[in-house]
Design an enzyme around this catalytic site. Structure first.
Site, PDB file in Angstrom:
ATOM      1  N   ASP A  55     -36.987 -10.502   6.873  1.00 46.19           N
ATOM      2  CA  ASP A  55     -35.691 -11.119   7.540  1.00 46.19           C
ATOM      3  C   ASP A  55     -35.736 -10.651   8.994  1.00 46.19           C
ATOM      4  OD1 ASP A  55     -35.598  -8.198   7.225  1.00 46.19           O
ATOM      5  OD2 ASP A  55     -33.687  -8.200   6.539  1.00 46.19           O
ATOM      6  N   GLU A 194     -40.772   2.801   6.202  1.00 42.47           N
ATOM      7  CA  GLU A 194     -40.575   2.389   7.630  1.00 42.47           C
ATOM      8  C   GLU A 194     -40.033   3.687   8.583  1.00 42.47           C
ATOM      9  OE1 GLU A 194     -38.813  -1.477   8.607  1.00 42.47           O
ATOM     10  OE2 GLU A 194     -38.612  -0.994  10.630  1.00 42.47           O
TER      11      GLU A 194
HETATM   12  O1  KIV Z   1     -38.342  -8.048   7.922  1.00 41.97           O
HETATM   13  C1  KIV Z   1     -39.350  -7.379   8.089  1.00 41.97           C
HETATM   14  O2  KIV Z   1     -40.411  -7.853   8.967  1.00 41.97           O
HETATM   15  C2  KIV Z   1     -39.755  -6.081   7.285  1.00 41.97           C
HETATM   16  C3  KIV Z   1     -40.989  -5.439   7.862  1.00 41.97           C
HETATM   17  C4  KIV Z   1     -40.754  -4.584   9.128  1.00 41.97           C
HETATM   18  C5  KIV Z   1     -41.463  -4.489   6.743  1.00 41.97           C
HETATM   19  O3  KIV Z   1     -39.050  -5.702   6.690  1.00 41.97           O
END
Ligand code: KIV
Length: 294
Positions: A55, A194
């Site tokens: 997202d 993260e």
């Molecule tokens: O939306 C995204 O790109 C993510 C990654 C940072 C893991 O959730």
């Protein structure tokens, strides 16, 4: 054809068992985001293991300030394009904010749409408290593999105090560890960690039987994920501390479009080689039917 030795090597489909086998063999998993057909082709040809339709596309593709506004319909369009570009990697799609929080039933219905309408192999959702754990269980019970995501969870960054690293106090680190274990317990096949201290990720990873994929979580994890636009230099402004840039594609794009603009303005483009010819006599015959051009 790419000149990189890892690119374009023939490979089989990545599956959940093959991911687990790679981790057991001590190989690091490579995950990257993609949001359209060309980025999916690049990821596929580069030989990554997992492609995430993140997202984060709300920001890097649609230009929103956060991931919050992106809708299921918008994510589905991105995911369908990515599906068409992939041959081997596992395709994971993010469930966007608002599409799974209301109830387990809502979460299952949204996950089913990503599998049926976009060909997702798995879905990802954020958080590790009681609510996300129940949603993970419901979706996996419906036969859809789920990837968890704890630490900095951008969909709820406001509640976390902003886009800051998580787990830096005893209380916060304990919470991240508890959430990681809860996500595993709920049935997730893998987990994104993260923006947490490297030492905390090193403490969490061996306690998990599922692969931990880090983004700003150091090297002790089982694999890494980055946002494609960050690693390729397609984003403007200051990047997060954990981003490493491997290319400067936005600069290359600006240079390319500017060179085209220069050529159009100077008359250098199009050249004779870019035009189409017509057989002798055709234009004369057309002219015969019209008054002369002014
Ligand atoms: O939306 C995204 O790109 C993510 C990654 C940072 C893991 O959730």
């Amino acid at each position: 054809m790419s000149t990189h030795p890892a690119a374009d090597a023939p490979r089989g489909h990545v599956t959940l068992p093959s991911l687990a086998a790679s981790v057991a063999a001590g190989e690091k998993l490579v995950m990257v985001t993609a949001y359209d057909y060309p980025s999916a082709r690049a990821a596929d040809r580069a030989g990554v293991d997992v492609v995430l339709v993140g997202d984060s596309g709300a920001q890097v593709v649609l230009g929103h300030a956060s991931t919050v506004p992106v809708t299921v319909e918008e994510m589905l369009v991105l995911a369908q394009a990515v599906r068409r570009g992939l041959t081997a990697p596992l395709l994971v799609c993010d469930l966007p904010f608002g599409s799974y929080e209301v109830s387990d039933e809502q979460a299952v219905a949204t996950a089913v749409r990503f599998v049926k309408e976009a060909g997702a192999d798995a879905v990802k959702l954020e958080g590790g408290g009681r609510m996300p754990a129940s949603r993970i269980r419901a979706i996996t019970d419906a036969g859809i593999p789920v990837m968890g995501h704890v630490g900095l969870t951008p969909q709820t960054a406001v509640a976390l105090g902003g886009f800051a690293a998580q787990g830096r106090t005893v209380e916060a680190a304990t919470r991240v560890l508890r959430e990681a274990l809860a996500v595993q317990e709920a049935g997730a096949f893998s987990l994104v960690l993260e923006a947490i201290p490297s030492d905390l990720a090193a403490e969490i990873t061996p306690r998990l039987q599922i692969p931990a994929i880090g983004i700003g979580a150091g090297t002790a994890v089982d694999g890494q994920v980055l946002v494609l636009h960050d690693l390729l230099g397609l984003t403007e402004g200051r990047a997060a501390k954990f981003v490493k840039r491997y290319a400067s594609l936005l600069d290359a794009m600006v240079d390319g479009v500017a060179a085209y603009a220069d050529d159009v303005r100077s008359g250098a483009y199009p050249g004779p080689e870019h035009g189409y010819a017509m057989p002798d006599g055709v234009l004369d015959a057309v002219r015969d039917g019209f008054p002369p051009a002014p």
